[in-house]
Design a protein around this motif. Structure first.
Motif, mmCIF file in Angstrom:
data_model
loop_
_atom_site.group_PDB
_atom_site.id
_atom_site.type_symbol
_atom_site.label_atom_id
_atom_site.label_comp_id
_atom_site.label_asym_id
_atom_site.label_seq_id
_atom_site.Cartn_x
_atom_site.Cartn_y
_atom_site.Cartn_z
ATOM 1 N N LEU A 357 53.457 30.185 71.752
ATOM 2 C CA LEU A 357 53.663 30.513 73.191
ATOM 3 C C LEU A 357 53.714 32.139 73.400
ATOM 4 O O LEU A 357 54.204 32.788 72.490
ATOM 5 C CB LEU A 357 54.824 30.023 73.948
ATOM 6 N N GLN A 382 53.743 32.766 78.973
ATOM 7 C CA GLN A 382 54.080 31.393 79.425
ATOM 8 C C GLN A 382 55.657 31.274 79.264
ATOM 9 O O GLN A 382 55.885 30.084 80.173
ATOM 10 C CB GLN A 382 53.529 30.519 78.315
ATOM 11 N N TYR A 411 55.851 30.929 84.841
ATOM 12 C CA TYR A 411 56.166 30.717 83.488
ATOM 13 C C TYR A 411 57.702 29.982 83.601
ATOM 14 O O TYR A 411 58.468 30.082 84.423
ATOM 15 C CB TYR A 411 56.157 32.051 82.828
ATOM 16 N N PRO A 453 50.534 25.845 79.530
ATOM 17 C CA PRO A 453 49.849 27.035 79.839
ATOM 18 C C PRO A 453 50.389 27.702 81.223
ATOM 19 O O PRO A 453 51.039 26.945 82.087
ATOM 20 C CB PRO A 453 48.355 26.949 80.057
ATOM 21 N N PRO A 454 50.308 29.083 81.406
ATOM 22 C CA PRO A 454 50.794 29.677 82.604
ATOM 23 C C PRO A 454 50.152 28.825 83.737
ATOM 24 O O PRO A 454 49.062 28.615 83.925
ATOM 25 C CB PRO A 454 49.992 31.013 82.675
#
Length: 488
Positions: A357, A382, A411, A453-454
């Motif tokens: 990450l 993230q 995030y 994921p973001p």
């Protein structure tokens, strides 16, 4: 409608009226006491300003002024114990006075506009003025908008999703709009029913949209079964210049044991708190070598908060060690808390691939500032690793302000605070794991790492745009207020 009442001029009736007004002002300030402190009651924040606004609209300007000021001072007194940890009593009183005067400015300006124009649009005056002030504080003050009423909704996950759209300015606007609409409806009658109805519909839409967003997140994100685990550690004890050598060694040994234990339980990353010690370069080098070796032997990433003092000055740092014993990142704190204003501030950002990450590094107060959080969102972080040191009384506020940064920028956040709480939250503001810190032997927390994921948000551009738009509108409203016919 809006039958303002002045106190009689003299005699026992005047005294009785003044006592009743004083009691009413104190009663109006009591709800503020429970929402303006470092651990506000989130549900009460939606209606706490209502009594103050209602009193102002039903009173003469002079009476509205002193009653608002008295109510605000009572509400702000909930911060006295916390502020005393950071500053001497005269400074505490000065801060409270300034904050009370801001309440006076907003309430009297709102009153003047409402009584002058008697139109539904004036329901916007109160929230616009508060968002304007909050935006200016966040931009101009060294402590930003710490304690903004918007953060009271950090545990209201559905409403908190508004922060992903318009940041703290959008969240604060909605929070202030409801008491404004209710005050106008109660004091002004049916003329303001459409504005109150529109406010309720907007609130329901925000709640429904937030609920839908969070429910969608349940199906599409979160810790994967068998995914990586993160360990968090905090020992409240600080290693200072007067700490005996044996005591300092015992604290460092305890941190090392916690890292080894968490690694043995499956943690691939261990986060330690901020500024465990402030050391001379030679001592800092010894700590660095020890934790390089520990990361290598335990096979984990380690983030460690440390202060270093050399000829150039003092710096508050976060070190990130990789499992091979290397140290790819040294991050220097940007935003310094009141007790460390003599430290040197950093200016660079750090994002590093960790257990698959993209993780950013920040230290405690850094995450109280939206621009820094936005910079990491723009860099594709993230998750954020945040060593922290709180002051016990502000443990909830410090942790939840950081949670809000995660929602604004999409995030996850891992935050390990001495004299605070260990917290793991995801990009939607859900606190996945939490535990209070403690003195030796300390506290640990093992939790799945939010692996997604973001998450796309608009807060990075829409939040500042909306905030500064409110600043401009606030100036216009204040000018309109000065041009308005004198209110009774």
């Amino acid at each position: 409608m809006f039958n303002t009442v002045s106190a009689p001029a003299a005699g026992s009736t005047a005294l009785r009226q003044r006592l009743l007004q004083t009691a009413a002002a104190l009663a109006a300030g009591l709800p503020l006491y429970w929402v303006l402190g470092p651990q506000p009651l989130g549900w009460l924040a939606w209606c706490a300003p209502l009594p103050v606004l209602w009193l102002a609209l039903r009173s003469s300007r002079r009476d509205a002024a002193w009653m608002t000021f008295l109510a605000a001072m009572l509400g702000l007194s909930s911060n006295v114990a916390y502020f005393r940890l950071l500053m001497p009593l005269p400074a505490v009183l000065a801060v409270m006075l300034v904050k009370a005067l801001l309440w006076l400015l907003v309430v009297l300006a709102t009153r003047r506009l409402v009584l002058r124009y008697r139109s539904g649009w004036t329901v916007l005056a109160y929230p616009v003025l508060w968002v304007a002030i909050d935006t200016l504080m966040a931009s101009l003050l060294p402590d930003g908008n710490w304690g903004s009423l918007a953060y009271s909704q950090a545990d209201n996950v559905a409403i908190l999703q508004l922060a992903a759209l318009a940041g703290v300015p959008g969240l604060l606007f909605l929070l202030c709009l409801l008491p404004s609409a209710l005050a106008l409806l109660l004091a002004g009658g049916r003329t303001y029913a459409p504005a109150a109805g529109a406010t309720v519909l907007l609130l329901l839409a925000a709640w429904a949209g937030g609920t839908w967003r969070v429910q969608g997140a349940l199906a599409s994100s979160g810790p994967a079964p068998g995914g990586p685990l993160a360990g968090l550690v905090a020992i409240d004890d600080f290693i200072g210049p007067a700490t005996p050598v044996a005591r300092a060694q015992a604290i460092w040994d305890q941190y090392a044991r916690h890292v080894e234990q968490l690694a043995g339980q499956g943690a691939t990353l261990v986060l330690l708190p901020e500024k465990i010690a402030v050391l001379a370069p030679a001592q800092a080098d010894a700590v660095e070598q020890r934790f390089r070796a520990l990361a290598r032997s335990a096979g984990v990433w380690i983030t460690l908060g440390i202060g270093v003092q050399d000829a150039a000055g003092r710096r508050n740092l976060a070190w990130l060690f990789s499992p091979d014993g290397a140290m790819p990142i040294r991050y220097q704190k940007h935003h310094l808390a009141p007790p460390e204003r003599d430290f040197l501030a950093g200016s660079t950002y750090a994002v590093q691939p960790v257990v698959g990450l993209a993780m950013g590094l920040a230290i405690c107060k850094d995450m109280h500032f939206a621009p820094l959080g936005q910079a990491y969102g723009a860099a594709g972080a993230q998750a954020m690793l945040v060593p922290a040191w709180d002051f016990q009384l502000d443990a909830w506020m410090g942790a939840r302000m950081t949670v809000v940064r995660g929602v604004e920028n999409g995030y996850a956040v891992l935050r390990a605070a001495r004299e605070g709480v260990l917290t793991v939250s995801d990009a939607y503001g859900r606190v996945l794991a939490e535990r209070a810190s403690s003195a030796m032997p300390g506290s640990t927390l093992l939790a799945p790492l939010p692996a997604h994921p973001p998450v796309a948000t608009w807060a990075g551009w829409l939040g500042p745009l909306f905030g500064w738009l409110c600043v401009a509108l606030g100036v216009i409203l204040l000018c309109l207020g000065r041009r308005a016919a004198p209110a009774p």
